[in-house]
Design a protein around this motif. Structure first.
Motif, short mmCIF file in Angstrom:
data_model
loop_
_atom_site.label_atom_id
_atom_site.label_comp_id
_atom_site.label_asym_id
_atom_site.label_seq_id
_atom_site.Cartn_x
_atom_site.Cartn_y
_atom_site.Cartn_z
N GLU A 49 57.01 63.35 87.65
CA GLU A 49 57.73 64.45 88.31
C GLU A 49 57.31 65.80 87.72
OE1 GLU A 49 62.30 65.94 89.25
OE2 GLU A 49 61.99 64.20 87.97
N GLN A 50 57.13 65.85 86.41
CA GLN A 50 56.69 67.10 85.78
C GLN A 50 55.26 67.46 86.21
OE1 GLN A 50 57.68 65.66 81.85
NE2 GLN A 50 59.15 67.33 81.58
N THR A 51 54.41 66.45 86.37
CA THR A 51 53.05 66.70 86.83
C THR A 51 53.09 67.25 88.27
OG1 THR A 51 52.20 64.97 85.39
CG2 THR A 51 50.77 65.67 87.18
N THR A 52 53.97 66.72 89.09
CA THR A 52 54.15 67.24 90.45
C THR A 52 54.65 68.68 90.41
OG1 THR A 52 54.60 65.04 91.30
CG2 THR A 52 55.35 66.88 92.65
N ASP A 53 55.57 68.98 89.50
CA ASP A 53 56.06 70.35 89.34
C ASP A 53 54.93 71.29 88.94
OD1 ASP A 53 58.63 69.56 90.00
OD2 ASP A 53 59.33 69.50 87.91
N MET A 54 54.03 70.81 88.06
CA MET A 54 52.88 71.62 87.66
C MET A 54 52.01 71.94 88.88
SD MET A 54 51.54 70.24 84.00
CE MET A 54 52.16 68.58 83.81
N ALA A 55 51.78 70.94 89.73
CA ALA A 55 50.96 71.16 90.93
C ALA A 55 51.60 72.20 91.83
CB ALA A 55 50.75 69.84 91.67
#
Length: 66
Positions: A27-33
């Protein structure tokens, strides 16, 4: 939403953070994107600020050089 290759690079970046002992979720990686899709990626300072805004890390987060 994201530029070609961005997800691959973020996956590697997330793995590098995990290797340094940080917890980084999918989820955090998606937020970064999402955050990076809103800034000019040719301006390193904008990319750094976008990623740093999602972290609780007080120091600078080094980004991989292109």
């Amino acid at each position: 939403m994201s530029r070609p290759g961005l997800i691959d690079q973020l996956s590697l970046f997330s793995a590098a953070l995990r290797n340094r002992g940080l917890t980084v979720t999918a989820e955090q990686t998606t937020d970064m994107a999402r955050a990076l899709s809103m800034v000019d990626l040719t301006r390193r300072s904008q990319a750094e600020a976008a990623l740093r805004s999602l972290t609780a890390i007080g120091g600078k987060v080094p980004l991989p050089r292109r």
